[in-house]
Write an enzyme that holds these catalytic residues in place. Structure first.
Site, PDB file in Angstrom:
ATOM      1  N   ASP A  36      -3.672 -17.818 -34.922  1.00 16.89           N
ATOM      2  CA  ASP A  36      -4.720 -16.987 -34.303  1.00 16.89           C
ATOM      3  C   ASP A  36      -4.167 -15.833 -33.483  1.00 16.89           C
ATOM      4  O   ASP A  36      -4.889 -14.880 -33.202  1.00 16.89           O
ATOM      5  CB  ASP A  36      -5.725 -17.834 -33.489  1.00 16.89           C
ATOM      6  CG  ASP A  36      -5.153 -18.456 -32.233  1.00 16.89           C
ATOM      7  OD1 ASP A  36      -3.915 -18.565 -32.096  1.00 16.89           O
ATOM      8  OD2 ASP A  36      -5.959 -18.869 -31.363  1.00 16.89           O
ATOM      9  N   SER A 125      -5.149 -33.198 -23.884  1.00 13.54           N
ATOM     10  CA  SER A 125      -4.922 -33.855 -25.166  1.00 13.54           C
ATOM     11  C   SER A 125      -4.812 -32.864 -26.307  1.00 13.54           C
ATOM     12  O   SER A 125      -4.541 -33.235 -27.436  1.00 13.54           O
ATOM     13  CB  SER A 125      -6.070 -34.804 -25.457  1.00 13.54           C
ATOM     14  OG  SER A 125      -7.266 -34.048 -25.538  1.00 13.54           O
ATOM     15  N   SER A 130      -9.739 -27.268 -21.343  1.00 10.51           N
ATOM     16  CA  SER A 130      -9.809 -26.095 -20.465  1.00 10.51           C
ATOM     17  C   SER A 130     -10.718 -25.020 -21.054  1.00 10.51           C
ATOM     18  O   SER A 130     -11.539 -24.442 -20.335  1.00 10.51           O
ATOM     19  CB  SER A 130      -8.423 -25.548 -20.145  1.00 10.51           C
ATOM     20  OG  SER A 130      -7.708 -25.297 -21.321  1.00 10.51           O
ATOM     21  N   GLU A 162      -8.266 -16.967 -19.440  1.00  5.19           N
ATOM     22  CA  GLU A 162      -7.085 -17.799 -19.721  1.00  5.19           C
ATOM     23  C   GLU A 162      -5.819 -16.923 -19.737  1.00  5.19           C
ATOM     24  O   GLU A 162      -4.800 -17.266 -19.145  1.00  5.19           O
ATOM     25  CB  GLU A 162      -7.276 -18.484 -21.083  1.00  5.19           C
ATOM     26  CG  GLU A 162      -6.200 -19.456 -21.468  1.00  5.19           C
ATOM     27  CD  GLU A 162      -6.414 -20.857 -20.899  1.00  5.19           C
ATOM     28  OE1 GLU A 162      -7.517 -21.389 -21.022  1.00  5.19           O
ATOM     29  OE2 GLU A 162      -5.443 -21.397 -20.348  1.00  5.19           O
ATOM     30  N   ASP A 174      -9.720 -21.392 -29.613  1.00  7.88           N
ATOM     31  CA  ASP A 174     -10.365 -22.486 -28.884  1.00  7.88           C
ATOM     32  C   ASP A 174     -11.718 -22.066 -28.315  1.00  7.88           C
ATOM     33  O   ASP A 174     -12.729 -22.737 -28.506  1.00  7.88           O
ATOM     34  CB  ASP A 174      -9.478 -22.966 -27.726  1.00  7.88           C
ATOM     35  CG  ASP A 174      -8.112 -23.396 -28.213  1.00  7.88           C
ATOM     36  OD1 ASP A 174      -7.946 -23.557 -29.434  1.00  7.88           O
ATOM     37  OD2 ASP A 174      -7.208 -23.558 -27.371  1.00  7.88           O
TER      38      ASP A 174
HETATM   39  C1  GLA Z   1      -3.716 -23.441 -28.524  1.00 10.62           C
HETATM   40  C2  GLA Z   1      -4.199 -22.032 -28.249  1.00 10.62           C
HETATM   41  C3  GLA Z   1      -4.886 -21.444 -29.486  1.00 10.62           C
HETATM   42  C4  GLA Z   1      -4.006 -21.581 -30.733  1.00 10.62           C
HETATM   43  C5  GLA Z   1      -3.466 -23.004 -30.865  1.00 10.62           C
HETATM   44  C6  GLA Z   1      -2.465 -23.135 -31.975  1.00 10.62           C
HETATM   45  O1  GLA Z   1      -4.797 -24.305 -28.742  1.00 10.62           O
HETATM   46  O2  GLA Z   1      -5.101 -22.019 -27.157  1.00 10.62           O
HETATM   47  O3  GLA Z   1      -5.220 -20.095 -29.246  1.00 10.62           O
HETATM   48  O4  GLA Z   1      -2.961 -20.643 -30.705  1.00 10.62           O
HETATM   49  O5  GLA Z   1      -2.864 -23.454 -29.670  1.00 10.62           O
HETATM   50  O6  GLA Z   1      -3.065 -22.930 -33.214  1.00 10.62           O
END
Ligand code: GLA
Length: 394
Positions: A36, A125, A130, A162, A174
């Site tokens: 991403d 986890s 968050s 973030e 996320d």
């Molecule tokens: C974390 C980051 C995401 C992504 C994943 C790996 O969850 O917050 O933006 O980069 O790692 O795919």
């Protein structure tokens, strides 16, 4: 759950009849990992587990926070005058970061609030507890102050907080998966331009099983930002020989043709993962659309191998969970999910094989790693919502 948080709100802050209850989900990524921030595709879904929040506006500019997951921290006090990150603020840096981000974007908060949270996602986890708190906070601010923001805006504001308040250089996956979640669907998102499509997840006789390694990780102190810089270095080298905006612009053939331009062999491996993983994700979604879950599962397995060998973000805990899962008939696919370095795996398991999976993977893990893993058979849920309006006028 609503009753549980309102009751605790009553005990901690009083008069829970004036509080509104909100929910924002956690997420699991089915495939498309560490793509991403490389202009690639991801395929996450929101879960029915997540964060509940009971909130009430105040008449002054104070902020009072309480988490049922961190009872020992008690009520954490702050104010809209103190929207700066600090170690002492602990988890409240997430809601404060979002408040700060709204203000940065010109949406000034007229008053403070009392906020009580209860998360049903295991913390740290890798199921985005968050990001769930960030999107939840955004949904509360929108509801309370009528800010004209869409769910996609809530995702972008959460990521902004973030990145710039909490100092984690995460991508958009996320917050997007959480803010845009849709029941029984995963989101096929192109992070290069945020175009997306919902794909129904019809697993027939199978379920999504999450195994939590119980090895805690925090993105801030993990090697996440380092991986990101390695990909940036690889891209800069590639851009000397081919015109691309991101690693996601390359397919496998183009990568093989130009890879020698990447000077550092470690950065070359990282880029290989980003390119191949993006193509795998596109192919996996295609397979799913054809109803070919077996191919989808095989691509999940290949994703894990690439994250283990080329991206090197797994470790013995995640590898044990996945490699033990692969041994079990009825496991369609299994891989680590999220940032890695601990956290969870995601597996697609035929219903008849789930009991054996929990038992065998659980035993092997405890034996090899020395402490138990936790398992969750999960359902795909929707995005943020107001669960209950106040029962009395303020
Ligand atoms: C974390 C980051 C995401 C992504 C994943 C790996 O969850 O917050 O933006 O980069 O790692 O795919």
């Amino acid at each position: 759950m609503k009753e549980t948080v309102l009751q605790r709100f009553e005990e901690v802050f009083g008069d829970s009849r004036s509080a509104t209850v909100f929910f924002a989900p956690g997420r699991v990524n089915l495939i498309g990992e560490h793509t991403d921030y490389n202009g690639g595709h991801v395929f996450p879904c929101a879960l029915t587990i997540g964060t509940y929040g009971a909130a009430r506006k105040r008449n002054d500019r104070r902020l009072r926070f309480f988490s049922m997951n961190f009872e020992h921290l008690g009520v954490m006090e702050s104010s809209l005058e103190e929207l700066t990150p600090s170690e002492d603020a602990d988890w409240t840096n997430y809601p404060k970061g979002v408040m700060w981000a709204f203000e940065q974007k010109g949406m000034k908060l007229p008053c403070g609030m009392d906020l009580l949270l209860y998360g049903t996602i295991p913390n740290g986890s890798g199921l985005s507890s968050s990001a769930s708190v960030e999107v939840l906070t955004g949904a509360i601010l929108r509801e309370f102050f009528r800010f004209p923001v869409t769910n996609q805006d809530l995702a972008l504001i959460g990521q902004y907080a973030e990145n710039h308040f909490n100092g984690v250089n995460c991508g958009i996956m996320d917050q997007f998966a959480i803010a845009m979640g849709k029941k029984d669907h995963a989101i096929f998102l192109d992070t290069a331009d945020l175009s997306y499509e919902y794909a129904p997840i019809e697993l027939k006789q199978a379920k999504i099983v999450i195994a939590c390694s119980n090895k805690k990780r925090g993105l801030g102190d993990s090697k996440y930002n380092e991986r990101r810089s390695e990909c940036e270095a690889a891209l800069a080298d590639l851009q000397k020989v081919v015109s691309v905006n991101s690693l996601g612009d390359l397919d496998e053939a183009a990568f093989e043709q130009y890879q020698d331009a990447i000077k550092d062999p470690v950065c070359r491996k990282r880029a290989r993962h980003a390119v191949y993983e993006n193509q795998r994700t596109i192919r996996a979604v295609e397979a799913l659309k054809q109803g070919d879950i077996q191919t989808f599962g095989r691509l999940m397995n290949a994703s894990h191998v690439s994250l283990r060998d080329d991206y090197q973000v797994t470790g013995p805990e995640l590898d044990t969970l996945v490699e033990e899962a692969w041994k079990i008939p009825g496991v369609i696919g299994s891989r680590m999910t999220g940032a890695g370095f601990g956290g969870c795996t995601v597996s697609i398991v035929e219903e008849g094989a789930i009991d054996g999976f929990l038992q065998k993977v659980g035993e092997a893990y405890r034996e090899k790693i020395g402490y138990p893993a936790d398992f969750y058979v999960v359902e795909i849920g929707g995005g943020p919502e107001v669960c209950q309006a106040p029962s009395s006028a303020e």
